[in-house]
Design an enzyme around this catalytic site. Structure first.
Site, mmCIF file in Angstrom:
data_model
loop_
_atom_site.group_PDB
_atom_site.id
_atom_site.type_symbol
_atom_site.label_atom_id
_atom_site.label_comp_id
_atom_site.label_asym_id
_atom_site.label_seq_id
_atom_site.Cartn_x
_atom_site.Cartn_y
_atom_site.Cartn_z
ATOM 1 N N LYS A 76 20.707 34.775 16.712
ATOM 2 C CA LYS A 76 19.718 35.632 17.368
ATOM 3 C C LYS A 76 19.176 34.996 18.639
ATOM 4 O O LYS A 76 19.023 35.669 19.661
ATOM 5 C CB LYS A 76 18.557 35.931 16.413
ATOM 6 C CG LYS A 76 18.865 36.901 15.300
ATOM 7 C CD LYS A 76 17.611 37.325 14.568
ATOM 8 C CE LYS A 76 16.775 36.150 14.120
ATOM 9 N NZ LYS A 76 17.472 35.238 13.204
ATOM 10 N N THR A 116 20.531 32.605 20.532
ATOM 11 C CA THR A 116 21.591 32.565 21.540
ATOM 12 C C THR A 116 21.798 33.940 22.159
ATOM 13 O O THR A 116 21.939 34.080 23.379
ATOM 14 C CB THR A 116 22.902 32.064 20.906
ATOM 15 O OG1 THR A 116 22.687 30.751 20.369
ATOM 16 C CG2 THR A 116 24.029 32.004 21.919
ATOM 17 N N LYS A 145 19.217 22.387 9.910
ATOM 18 C CA LYS A 145 19.645 23.381 10.885
ATOM 19 C C LYS A 145 19.814 22.825 12.293
ATOM 20 O O LYS A 145 20.520 23.380 13.112
ATOM 21 C CB LYS A 145 18.638 24.539 10.921
ATOM 22 C CG LYS A 145 18.632 25.389 9.663
ATOM 23 C CD LYS A 145 17.726 26.579 9.804
ATOM 24 C CE LYS A 145 18.296 27.583 10.788
ATOM 25 N NZ LYS A 145 17.464 28.815 10.849
ATOM 26 N N ALA A 192 9.610 32.998 8.948
ATOM 27 C CA ALA A 192 9.862 34.435 8.827
ATOM 28 C C ALA A 192 10.002 34.880 7.378
ATOM 29 O O ALA A 192 9.854 36.062 7.098
ATOM 30 C CB ALA A 192 11.126 34.811 9.595
ATOM 31 N N PHE A 216 15.212 35.601 10.936
ATOM 32 C CA PHE A 216 16.111 36.002 9.857
ATOM 33 C C PHE A 216 16.598 37.439 10.043
ATOM 34 O O PHE A 216 16.690 37.940 11.161
ATOM 35 C CB PHE A 216 15.468 35.788 8.491
ATOM 36 C CG PHE A 216 15.239 34.344 8.144
ATOM 37 C CD1 PHE A 216 16.261 33.414 8.272
ATOM 38 C CD2 PHE A 216 14.001 33.895 7.703
ATOM 39 C CE1 PHE A 216 16.066 32.076 7.959
ATOM 40 C CE2 PHE A 216 13.799 32.566 7.386
ATOM 41 C CZ PHE A 216 14.838 31.651 7.517
ATOM 42 N N TRP A 275 27.497 32.738 24.212
ATOM 43 C CA TRP A 275 27.674 31.306 23.918
ATOM 44 C C TRP A 275 28.739 30.699 24.827
ATOM 45 O O TRP A 275 28.544 29.616 25.381
ATOM 46 C CB TRP A 275 28.084 31.119 22.445
ATOM 47 C CG TRP A 275 28.065 29.677 22.009
ATOM 48 C CD1 TRP A 275 27.035 29.005 21.429
ATOM 49 C CD2 TRP A 275 29.137 28.738 22.149
ATOM 50 N NE1 TRP A 275 27.390 27.699 21.192
ATOM 51 C CE2 TRP A 275 28.680 27.500 21.618
ATOM 52 C CE3 TRP A 275 30.435 28.802 22.657
ATOM 53 C CZ2 TRP A 275 29.465 26.353 21.592
ATOM 54 C CZ3 TRP A 275 31.222 27.653 22.634
ATOM 55 C CH2 TRP A 275 30.737 26.453 22.103
#
Length: 560
Positions: free
Chosen positions: A74, A76, A108, A277, A305, A413
């Site tokens: 999300k 990115t 992460k 979230a 999320f 990306w």
């Protein structure tokens, strides 16, 4: 320079990072209007807010299908979409949450985007940034200190029952050893012994309050409304009873101001606040979103999320509270995640399978339907991976078209803004086709049970909501505390539309269970707990920190 051979951090370090004054010029801001934090970061004073421009702006929400553990990109996509919109001539700012040190050093890694769709300076953003998280931590822990000091006091005692205190200390690090502790040991000079614990800073109600506050007066009122516990006479105690709100607000005097940095392509980025979230509202601050709308024509923001968590809370809580109305929603999907929801195991995520993508599309379809329930028609962004096949992409686009939804391949990306112009054009089309009939899913004034059942049935697809005996008692208590007209901030797993993280795809014929409630009376919402929710994560067996290095010149590796 071959883009595909560079890591995220190498790309960020190789970028042409511009002085923040140059970035500000794109928004028509002078250097004097900024509060500088070095060359590349600045605070934006609240005097820059412009209600007229906010009302006219084009707000775009980025959400996602139910994610795999790695996430579907999300951030990115949000950054890449901002680059793409600027490339097609739309003045656009991206507005994001701040990363937490817990995930950065845990599993992460950082949260500044990836590849050629990043915000920079990436190391600063992922680490201490402008000190907002530290200020939130200090304000939270000041209230903790005031509570224990009052319990100890012989002259100013509020008669607080230590067994009922729900307020916890916080720190911004994963540390499971602090979840449940005993404090006040060592004799009468060291306080009254009681059970306590730590949450991670993004789970603090102070974080949620900062993200909901509209100004200093609102901030102080919300801080004063924090519920602490009960007296021995069963009377509720709030932070204002300890006269804590002004001192806490003083600690947040700079943290309340949004932060501005830049994207790799030199476009403005506002990064501010960072609540969880799956426990809190999962979006950046109201002030940051409104600041973006005050300074640019388009604003791209994200909610954490899947759309069942972040987007639902953004639309039902943040938008209703602040008066914001998105004109477009982007749902990020990856073919990897569709394969996952179609039955693929983790080691099969990169193995092409039209059949699994077709089965997994049921999850994405549910999220599309959910967004449409708010009178918004989403655009699907297929976040591209090298393992994607043309047949799989065509299948998604065909199925989305059957639902009257555009699905566009997003290559942010690998290509930055150049790879996002198709998505940008689709989003502009959605914005221009927008009709001003956004509506929340429920009325805040409805009974608590009704609001929870509406979310569970309409958004998750549940048949029944079961309430534990404890939850029923707490609902009665909330009525007495006057919390029953607040919105609902559901706390559940992000790994499934249901409250069972092992139920992938689009679960059917299931119930959800409300185990208990938490009261975020200062933030302004009630939190039903579905299952076991972790407010203080632990580090994995091999933390991300083990792969990080810093050389004699201060150059960092392995942070992303």
């Amino acid at each position: 320079m071959e883009k595909k051979h560079l890591s995220d951090i190498e790309i960020a370090q190789a970028a042409e990072i511009r002085h923040i004054d140059t970035v500000a010029e794109k928004l028509g801001l002078s250097a004097e209007s900024l509060e500088h934090y070095g060359k590349y970061k600045a605070k934006l004073p609240l005097s820059l807010l412009n209600e007229e421009k906010i009302a006219q702006g084009n707000l775009i929400l980025v959400s996602a299908m139910t994610p795999t553990p790695a996430g579907e990109g999300k951030t990115t996509t949000s950054i890449g979409l901002t680059e793409g919109l600027n490339k097609i001539g739309k003045q656009t700012t991206v507005v994001l949450r701040e990363p937490s040190l817990g995930p950065v050093f845990g599993m992460k890694g950082g949260a500044a985007g990836g590849g050629y769709s990043q915000v920079i300076p990436m190391e600063d953003i992922n680490l201490h940034f402008t000190g907002d998280f530290s200020a939130i931590e200090k304000a939270n822990n000041l209230l903790s200190a005031l509570i224990d000091n009052n319990i100890q006091s012989k002259t100013n005692n509020l008669n607080i029952d230590p067994r009922t205190i729900v307020w916890k200390r916080v720190m911004d690090m994963n540390d499971r050893a602090l979840r449940q502790i005993t404090i006040g040991l060592g004799g009468t000079a060291n306080g009254i012994p009681r059970e306590d614990g730590f949450n991670i800073t993004p789970a603090s109600e102070v974080m949620a309050i900062l993200c909901m506050a509209e100004n200093f007066s609102d901030l102080k009122e919300r801080l004063g409304s924090i519920f602490i516990g009960y007296t021995f006479d069963k009377e509720p105690v709030f932070a204002k009873d300890l006269k804590a709100e002004n001192a806490m607000a003083i600690l947040l005097k700079d943290a309340i101001k949004p932060n501005m940095v830049q994207t790799l392509e030199g476009n403005p980025a506002i990064i501010h606040g960072g609540p969880f979230a799956n426990i809190a509202q999962g979006t950046n601050t109201v002030l940051a979103t409104k600041m973006g709308l005050s300074l640019s024509d388009y604003v791209v923001t994200e909610a954490g999320f899947g759309a069942d968590l972040g987007a639902e809370k953004f639309l039902n809580i943040k938008c209703v509270s602040s008066g914001l109305k998105p004109k477009a929603v982007v749902l990020v999907a990856t073919i990897r995640a569709l394969r996952h929801h179609g039955g693929a195991k983790a080691d099969e995520y990169n193995t092409a399978s039209v059949a699994r993508v077709e089965e997994g599309f049921k999850n994405l379809a549910k999220h599309i339907e959910n967004i449409q329930k708010f009178n918004l028609n989403p655009v699907v962004a297929i976040n591209a991976f090298p393992s994607d096949t043309e047949d799989e992409v065509k299948l998604i686009q065909q199925k989305c078209a059957e639902m009257n939804v555009d699905a566009v391949v997003a290559r942010g990306w690998a290509q930055g803004g150049e790879g996002m112009t198709d998505l940008a054009k689709a989003v502009v089309t959605a914005v221009e086709a927008h009709t001003d009939d956004f509506k929340p899913l429920y009325d805040w004034k409805a009974p608590i049970r009704e609001k929870i059942e509406t979310i569970a049935r309409e958004i998750y697809g549940a048949d029944v909501v079961d309430f534990s005996k404890k939850a029923k008692l707490q609902m009665n208590r909330m009525e007495k505390l006057g919390l029953h007209e607040m919105p609902i901030c559901m706390a559940k797993t992000q790994k499934s539309l249901s409250d069972n993280e092992l139920r992938y795809g689009r679960p059917e014929n299931f119930d959800v269970s409300v185990r208990e409630f938490e009261y975020a009376s200062g933030a302004g919402f009630v939190i039903p707990i579905l299952g076991q929710m972790m407010r203080m994560p632990g580090l994995p067996a091999k933390p991300a920190s083990e792969g990080m290095t810093i050389d004699d010149n201060g150059v960092i590796s392995g942070l992303s």
